[in-house]
Structures are given as C-alpha cells and as structure tokens.
Design an enzyme around this catalytic site. Structure first.
Site, PDB file in Angstrom:
ATOM      1  N   HIS A 156       5.953  10.111  -3.826  1.00 26.86           N
ATOM      2  CA  HIS A 156       6.829   9.519  -2.815  1.00 26.86           C
ATOM      3  C   HIS A 156       8.047  10.416  -2.696  1.00 26.86           C
ATOM      4  O   HIS A 156       8.588  10.883  -3.697  1.00 26.86           O
ATOM      5  CB  HIS A 156       7.229   8.113  -3.256  1.00 26.86           C
ATOM      6  CG  HIS A 156       8.012   7.332  -2.238  1.00 26.86           C
ATOM      7  ND1 HIS A 156       7.932   7.563  -0.887  1.00 26.86           N
ATOM      8  CD2 HIS A 156       8.895   6.301  -2.388  1.00 26.86           C
ATOM      9  CE1 HIS A 156       8.711   6.709  -0.241  1.00 26.86           C
ATOM     10  NE2 HIS A 156       9.318   5.945  -1.131  1.00 26.86           N
ATOM     11  N   GLU A 181      -5.191 -20.300  12.171  1.00 24.60           N
ATOM     12  CA  GLU A 181      -4.919 -19.597  13.426  1.00 24.60           C
ATOM     13  C   GLU A 181      -3.850 -18.520  13.277  1.00 24.60           C
ATOM     14  O   GLU A 181      -3.692 -17.676  14.158  1.00 24.60           O
ATOM     15  CB  GLU A 181      -4.490 -20.607  14.499  1.00 24.60           C
ATOM     16  CG  GLU A 181      -5.577 -21.578  14.910  1.00 24.60           C
ATOM     17  CD  GLU A 181      -6.756 -20.917  15.610  1.00 24.60           C
ATOM     18  OE1 GLU A 181      -6.623 -19.756  16.037  1.00 24.60           O
ATOM     19  OE2 GLU A 181      -7.814 -21.551  15.713  1.00 24.60           O
ATOM     20  N   GLU A 208      -7.718 -16.129  10.195  1.00 21.64           N
ATOM     21  CA  GLU A 208      -8.531 -15.440  11.193  1.00 21.64           C
ATOM     22  C   GLU A 208      -8.097 -13.989  11.365  1.00 21.64           C
ATOM     23  O   GLU A 208      -8.918 -13.094  11.551  1.00 21.64           O
ATOM     24  CB  GLU A 208      -8.455 -16.175  12.533  1.00 21.64           C
ATOM     25  CG  GLU A 208      -9.472 -15.667  13.539  1.00 21.64           C
ATOM     26  CD  GLU A 208      -9.509 -16.498  14.810  1.00 21.64           C
ATOM     27  OE1 GLU A 208     -10.175 -16.055  15.762  1.00 21.64           O
ATOM     28  OE2 GLU A 208      -8.881 -17.573  14.851  1.00 21.64           O
ATOM     29  N   TYR A 224       3.141   4.242 -15.573  1.00 24.05           N
ATOM     30  CA  TYR A 224       1.781   3.714 -15.588  1.00 24.05           C
ATOM     31  C   TYR A 224       1.728   2.395 -14.813  1.00 24.05           C
ATOM     32  O   TYR A 224       1.094   1.429 -15.220  1.00 24.05           O
ATOM     33  CB  TYR A 224       1.301   3.522 -17.030  1.00 24.05           C
ATOM     34  CG  TYR A 224      -0.203   3.635 -17.199  1.00 24.05           C
ATOM     35  CD1 TYR A 224      -0.857   4.851 -17.020  1.00 24.05           C
ATOM     36  CD2 TYR A 224      -0.961   2.525 -17.556  1.00 24.05           C
ATOM     37  CE1 TYR A 224      -2.231   4.956 -17.188  1.00 24.05           C
ATOM     38  CE2 TYR A 224      -2.337   2.614 -17.730  1.00 24.05           C
ATOM     39  CZ  TYR A 224      -2.960   3.841 -17.540  1.00 24.05           C
ATOM     40  OH  TYR A 224      -4.334   3.943 -17.721  1.00 24.05           O
ATOM     41  N   SER A 263       9.263   4.439 -10.883  1.00 26.73           N
ATOM     42  CA  SER A 263       9.793   3.829  -9.663  1.00 26.73           C
ATOM     43  C   SER A 263      10.914   4.694  -9.102  1.00 26.73           C
ATOM     44  O   SER A 263      11.468   5.562  -9.802  1.00 26.73           O
ATOM     45  CB  SER A 263      10.323   2.432  -9.965  1.00 26.73           C
ATOM     46  OG  SER A 263      11.486   2.507 -10.782  1.00 26.73           O
ATOM     47  N   ASP A 264      11.256   4.484  -7.831  1.00 21.64           N
ATOM     48  CA  ASP A 264      12.341   5.263  -7.227  1.00 21.64           C
ATOM     49  C   ASP A 264      13.634   5.111  -8.013  1.00 21.64           C
ATOM     50  O   ASP A 264      14.322   6.092  -8.300  1.00 21.64           O
ATOM     51  CB  ASP A 264      12.543   4.817  -5.775  1.00 21.64           C
ATOM     52  CG  ASP A 264      11.326   5.102  -4.912  1.00 21.64           C
ATOM     53  OD1 ASP A 264      10.668   6.133  -5.133  1.00 21.64           O
ATOM     54  OD2 ASP A 264      11.036   4.286  -4.026  1.00 21.64           O
ATOM     55  N   ALA A 265      13.968   3.881  -8.380  1.00 21.46           N
ATOM     56  CA  ALA A 265      15.173   3.654  -9.184  1.00 21.46           C
ATOM     57  C   ALA A 265      15.003   4.276 -10.560  1.00 21.46           C
ATOM     58  O   ALA A 265      15.957   4.854 -11.118  1.00 21.46           O
ATOM     59  CB  ALA A 265      15.444   2.156  -9.297  1.00 21.46           C
TER      60      ALA A 265
END
Length: 402
Positions: free
Chosen positions: A176, A296, A300, A87, A151-153
């Site tokens: 995944h 910058e 932006e 979850y 999770s992958d692990a």
C-alpha cells in the site's frame, strides 16, 4: 425485484478460450492488433501473451502470470531472503503464497505467546521460531527484501526501528502506498540507496490466499518508487506474481494510495453501507417488514445482481432484466450520479490533500482505539438491518440441506 432473464456468463468462457462482447475492445497480442466489433461477434484469443489492452480507448500494458513463471521468479530471488513484517490478512496471505511458491521467506513479528496473537497464528501455520519466524529486529537483519505489511499507522510508529536495517542494496516492498504517499505525516522516508517497490493486490489477504489455493490469481497494481539497482521494475512484477497476483498493471505509489482510500470510503465499503442504510430505512418507515426491506436492499444485491454485474457488466444487467426494472434503473441512474458526484469530489479532495490520512493516523494511534472501534462495529452488528440479515443468511439454500 430485479429479475434477470438469464443467469449464465455470456461474455467469457475459459473452457472455450473465447470472448463474446457487446462493445468494441481492441487487443494487441504480441504486437498484433485484433478487433472485436459489435454485438454477437466472437473472437478467439491466445490465453497468454497479451501485453496491451484497450481500456475504453486508453491503451495500458498488463503483465500476466505467464510472463513470470515460477522458475523465472525463483531465479530472480534465488539469493534473497524475503522478510515479511506483519501477519494480518494481507501479510499472512502473501507470506504463505510466497512459501508455497518456493521462495525463502521469514516472518518478523513482536513475540507474543498469547493464544490469539499473530506470533501464535504464524506458528500454527507452520512457521518455526528460530528458523523462519523471528522477532522484528532479527528478521530485519536477515532480510534483503523487507516486506513491510504492518498497518499504515504501524509503519509510521515503527519507522525508526525499520529504517536502520534498510542498508545499501536492499529492497523495501510495500502493499500500500500510504506510508510514502503521505510521508509528511508518517515520516516514512526511505534511504536513496535501496529499491522501493509496491505490489497492491486488489482484494483482502484472505482472497489473495483462497484464489491462489484454487489455482487462480487476483489482479493487482505495481509501482516503482526508487530504482537503485536498475532492476526494481522486473523485481516488482516478479514479486507481484509470486505473492499470488494473476495479472498486474502499473501505477505510482501516490495514485495507488489515493485511489485505494477513495474506493474504500466510497463504493467498496463506506458508500455501500450508507446506501444500504438509507434504502432500508425508507422501506421500514413506509411499513415494509424487516425481511422484505433487507431482501430488497441487501440480499438480492449481494447474492443475485452483484455477481452478474461482476461477470458481465452493467450494460448486460440492464439488457437482461424485466422491462419495468430496466426502465426505472436507467431513468434513476443519472439522478444518483448527479447526487453522488459532489460527495465523491469532496471525498477525493479530502484523500488527496492528506486530511483522511491524518484522521486515520490520529485515530488508529489512540490508546483507546480498539475499544472505540469495537463500539462502532457493535452498533452496526446490532442494528435492525444487520440483525435481520443474520436470519436471512440462515435461510439461504446452502445453509439448509434438505
């Protein structure tokens, strides 16, 4: 400063159902080919029924939400119990969307009554213990479609617990491809008498949920690893639409895993942070103030240019900026491409050969990983650049109601 000449979206108008394009694109609509040619030509298209698109000269089939309306996927999964394991943001987003779409969903979690646990979060979202919220083993027993979004692990570490419940005729759903693509390391090897399918929304679970709530859908990829039932492909696409995708394209588990890991480490996150740091440091080293350097470098880009590029494309961005910005950006783009190409080749190789997967599993399985991660994230958060960003974000118009 990059100064766009116009800021409206030129290439598409959902209200008029048209597409305006500055490049050639071929559409096959219900088997009929149409062509948009050259600048300023407008082609009216059907909103539904597009099956094949020409992506820069390569035709690919795309499945749309209209291909699997709610009554269709409800019928496909009428006899199924969808058991969501995990979850986190993706598991939560997909589970809530499935529930809102009228499918029979249950949640399987480690029972933990701590205030911030996944168990308590699920309860706060309306999942009821003993009705549609269960400990993992009980959810695995009840589920016919096991949606493993740990999770992958976590998938690797709990595989011995999950596998006995993948009995003949069930479906294993993944978001995944990592666990199976790198099975030599995860030891995740599904039984042969089940379907194994994947739907990978191309965004965070938070985005999957928010787009769904706004009546939209995220794009996603679909793959079929095993088709024991003979219906795995249809079920994969149907489930992809049901979890909140607006359109889907087909891939393989290995390609999804490799492209995903490459993207995350590259232009989606890793390279972006590295590029931000490098430019910010150069500006600061040459005497520019933190506010100027951040504006910058980051502000932006994220607030003005990236949304326009996403809406209209890079060619549009080059065509709709000052001549000074245009010339400089066109001249420097090949230099950055040349400098970055070897880095991306190395990255891809490290992902494809499994080294990145091995590193991920090794680190994520460490008992002190959470503490190590906290220190890494604190270092980023407390850097001058991102502390400057906290102040700049407070100055945005939406955060200052006059």
């Amino acid at each position: 400063m990059f100064r766009p000449i116009v800021s409206s979206v030129l290439r598409s108008s959902a209200s008029k159902n048209v597409i305006k394009s500055s490049s050639k694109i071929s559409l096959i609509v219900n088997g009929t080919s149409s062509m948009m040619i050259n600048n300023n030509n407008i082609l009216s298209i059907q909103k539904r029924g597009i099956k094949t698109l020409d992506f820069g000269g390569v035709k690919e089939e795309v499945i749309e939400r209209s291909d699997y309306p709610k009554d269709k996927y409800q019928a496909i999964f009428a006899k199924d119990t969808l058991a969501m394991l995990g979850y986190g943001t993706q598991g939560r987003g997909q589970a809530l969307n499935l529930r809102d779409n009228g499918l029979n969903v249950i949640i399987g979690l480690r029972k933990d009554n701590k205030p911030n646990s996944s168990w308590e979060k699920a309860k706060s979202d309306g999942w009821v213990e003993g009705k549609n919220l269960f400990p993992i083993d009980e959810a695995l027993k009840r589920g016919t479609v096991i949606m493993n979004l740990l999770s992958d692990a976590g998938q690797s570490m709990t595989w011995d617990q999950v596998k006995p419940h993948l009995t003949k005729g069930k479906t294993l759903y993944l978001a995944h491809g990592f666990a199976i693509a790198f099975a030599d390391q995860t030891k995740v090897s599904p039984p042969k008498d089940i379907d194994v399918i994947l739907c990978a929304p191309k965004g965070s679970g938070t985005t999957v949920r928010s787009l769904f709530l706004s009546g939209r859908g995220i794009n996603g990829s679909v793959a079929v690893y095993q088709d024991f039932s003979g219906k795995a492909r249809e079920r994969a696409f149907a489930l992809g639409i049901a979890v909140g995708c607006g359109y889907l394209y087909e891939t393989t588990l290995k390609k999804e895993a490799v492209s995903d890991l490459t993207g995350e480490r590259g232009v989606l996150m890793g390279m972006i942070e590295g590029a931000f740091r490098a430019q910010y440091k150069v500006l600061r080293d040459h005497g520019h103030s933190p506010s100027e350097a951040f504006n910058e470098t980051v502000e932006e880009a994220t607030q003005s240019l990236y949304p326009l590029i996403g809406a209209n494309g890079m060619d549009w961005m080059f065509a709709n900026c000052s001549t000074t910005a245009q010339r400089g950006a066109l001249d420097w783009a090949p230099r950055f491409e040349k400098a970055l190409a070897p880095v991306f080749e190395k990255l891809y190789s490290e992902v494809e050969n499994g080294n990145e997967a091995r590193r991920t599993l090794d680190l994520n399985s460490r008992s002190d990983y959470k503490e190590m991660l906290r220190k890494e994230l604190d270092e980023i958060k407390n850097s001058e650049m991102w502390r400057a960003g906290q102040v700049v974000r407070q100055l945005r118009p939406e955060n200052n109601k006059w």
